[in-house]
Write a protein that holds these residues in place. Structure first.
Motif, PDB file in Angstrom:
ATOM      1  N   PRO A  15       0.786  -1.184   0.053  1.00 35.45           N
ATOM      2  CA  PRO A  15       0.021   0.029   0.042  1.00 35.45           C
ATOM      3  C   PRO A  15       0.737   1.099   0.090  1.00 35.45           C
ATOM      4  O   PRO A  15       1.843   1.382   0.508  1.00 35.45           O
ATOM      5  N   ASN A  16       0.384   2.380  -0.550  1.00 32.99           N
ATOM      6  CA  ASN A  16       1.023   3.556  -0.666  1.00 32.99           C
ATOM      7  C   ASN A  16      -0.093   4.795  -0.735  1.00 32.99           C
ATOM      8  O   ASN A  16      -0.258   5.169  -1.756  1.00 32.99           O
ATOM      9  N   PRO A  17      -0.678   5.066   0.648  1.00 34.29           N
ATOM     10  CA  PRO A  17      -1.492   6.292   0.503  1.00 34.29           C
ATOM     11  C   PRO A  17      -0.656   7.589   0.041  1.00 34.29           C
ATOM     12  O   PRO A  17       0.713   7.654   0.710  1.00 34.29           O
ATOM     13  N   SER A  24      -3.009   4.248  -3.514  1.00 33.43           N
ATOM     14  CA  SER A  24      -2.349   3.707  -4.394  1.00 33.43           C
ATOM     15  C   SER A  24      -1.563   2.282  -3.972  1.00 33.43           C
ATOM     16  O   SER A  24      -1.645   2.210  -2.557  1.00 33.43           O
ATOM     17  N   HIS A  25      -1.032   1.450  -4.726  1.00 33.96           N
ATOM     18  CA  HIS A  25      -0.082   0.302  -4.577  1.00 33.96           C
ATOM     19  C   HIS A  25       1.048   0.569  -5.308  1.00 33.96           C
ATOM     20  O   HIS A  25       0.967   0.624  -6.316  1.00 33.96           O
ATOM     21  N   TRP A  26       2.079   0.361  -4.570  1.00 35.41           N
ATOM     22  CA  TRP A  26       3.604   0.230  -5.326  1.00 35.41           C
ATOM     23  C   TRP A  26       3.401  -1.173  -5.627  1.00 35.41           C
ATOM     24  O   TRP A  26       3.341  -2.258  -4.913  1.00 35.41           O
ATOM     25  N   THR A  38      -0.262   1.047  -8.988  1.00 34.16           N
ATOM     26  CA  THR A  38      -1.913   0.991  -9.357  1.00 34.16           C
ATOM     27  C   THR A  38      -2.588   2.317  -8.489  1.00 34.16           C
ATOM     28  O   THR A  38      -2.095   2.239  -7.439  1.00 34.16           O
ATOM     29  N   ARG A  39      -3.563   2.760  -8.949  1.00 35.32           N
ATOM     30  CA  ARG A  39      -4.203   3.702  -8.251  1.00 35.32           C
ATOM     31  C   ARG A  39      -5.727   2.891  -8.131  1.00 35.32           C
ATOM     32  O   ARG A  39      -6.325   2.524  -8.955  1.00 35.32           O
ATOM     33  N   ASP A  40      -6.232   3.604  -6.949  1.00 29.99           N
ATOM     34  CA  ASP A  40      -7.679   3.348  -6.857  1.00 29.99           C
ATOM     35  C   ASP A  40      -8.338   4.652  -7.092  1.00 29.99           C
ATOM     36  O   ASP A  40      -7.967   5.386  -6.308  1.00 29.99           O
ATOM     37  N   LEU A  41      -9.158   4.681  -8.247  1.00 21.94           N
ATOM     38  CA  LEU A  41      -9.652   5.594  -8.506  1.00 21.94           C
ATOM     39  C   LEU A  41     -11.320   5.811  -7.839  1.00 21.94           C
ATOM     40  O   LEU A  41     -11.742   6.669  -8.467  1.00 21.94           O
ATOM     41  N   GLY A  42     -11.511   5.061  -6.912  1.00 21.68           N
ATOM     42  CA  GLY A  42     -12.869   5.084  -6.474  1.00 21.68           C
ATOM     43  C   GLY A  42     -13.528   3.839  -6.508  1.00 21.68           C
ATOM     44  O   GLY A  42     -14.850   3.528  -5.774  1.00 21.68           O
ATOM     45  N   GLY A  43     -13.055   2.883  -7.282  1.00 22.33           N
ATOM     46  CA  GLY A  43     -13.696   1.599  -7.640  1.00 22.33           C
ATOM     47  C   GLY A  43     -13.325   0.555  -6.886  1.00 22.33           C
ATOM     48  O   GLY A  43     -13.940  -0.583  -6.571  1.00 22.33           O
ATOM     49  N   GLY A  44     -12.250   0.808  -5.994  1.00 19.17           N
ATOM     50  CA  GLY A  44     -11.833  -0.265  -5.046  1.00 19.17           C
ATOM     51  C   GLY A  44     -10.920  -1.212  -5.577  1.00 19.17           C
ATOM     52  O   GLY A  44     -10.726  -2.394  -4.951  1.00 19.17           O
ATOM     53  N   ALA A  45     -10.693  -1.098  -6.906  1.00 19.10           N
ATOM     54  CA  ALA A  45      -9.839  -2.128  -7.678  1.00 19.10           C
ATOM     55  C   ALA A  45      -8.115  -2.003  -7.696  1.00 19.10           C
ATOM     56  O   ALA A  45      -7.651  -3.103  -7.963  1.00 19.10           O
ATOM     57  N   GLY A  46      -7.815  -1.147  -6.940  1.00 17.05           N
ATOM     58  CA  GLY A  46      -6.418  -0.940  -7.203  1.00 17.05           C
ATOM     59  C   GLY A  46      -5.649  -1.876  -6.264  1.00 17.05           C
ATOM     60  O   GLY A  46      -4.421  -2.423  -6.887  1.00 17.05           O
ATOM     61  N   GLU A  47      -5.940  -2.473  -5.139  1.00 15.12           N
ATOM     62  CA  GLU A  47      -5.168  -3.356  -4.663  1.00 15.12           C
ATOM     63  C   GLU A  47      -5.440  -4.758  -5.293  1.00 15.12           C
ATOM     64  O   GLU A  47      -4.314  -5.319  -5.248  1.00 15.12           O
TER      65      GLU A  47
END
Length: 108
Positions: A15-17, A24-26, A38-47
């Protein structure tokens, strides 16, 4: 690392807040330095996307190795007298493996 050579494996995700409040996640290479994010743009799929990328990268070479082992085993069966339908199945499997390995080597 040479030019046009992939970052050493295994990769991992963490994780990388970030400062704008999005999460986001490195994705790190073998030495722990970020390769991509990867970035979570609100859909919750970043992780989930980070984990998918890591699994794909880490398992790609293993899959190619398994295909090479199966190819070698099928070539042994190819040298034995087999019923026509079994021989046809062996030939089909060998053809599919050859196509997959050629794509792997082309894209590597």
């Amino acid at each position: 690392m040479k030019k046009n050579e992939a970052t050493a494996r295994p990769w991992s995700a963490r994780p990388n807040p970030d400062k704008d409040g999005r999460h986001s996640h490195w994705i790190d290479g073998a030495v722990g330095e970020p390769v991509c994010e990867t970035r979570d743009l609100g859909g919750g799929a970043g992780e989930a996307n980070a984990r998918l990328i890591v699994r794909s990268v880490n398992n790609a070479e293993r899959l190619a190795d398994v295909l090479r082992e199966e190819q070698a085993a099928l070539k042994v069966w190819q040298s034995v007298k087999l019923p026509a339908d079994v021989r046809e199945g062996v030939e089909i499997s060998l053809s599919k493996i050859q196509i997959a390995l050629a794509a792997w080597e082309r894209d590597e």
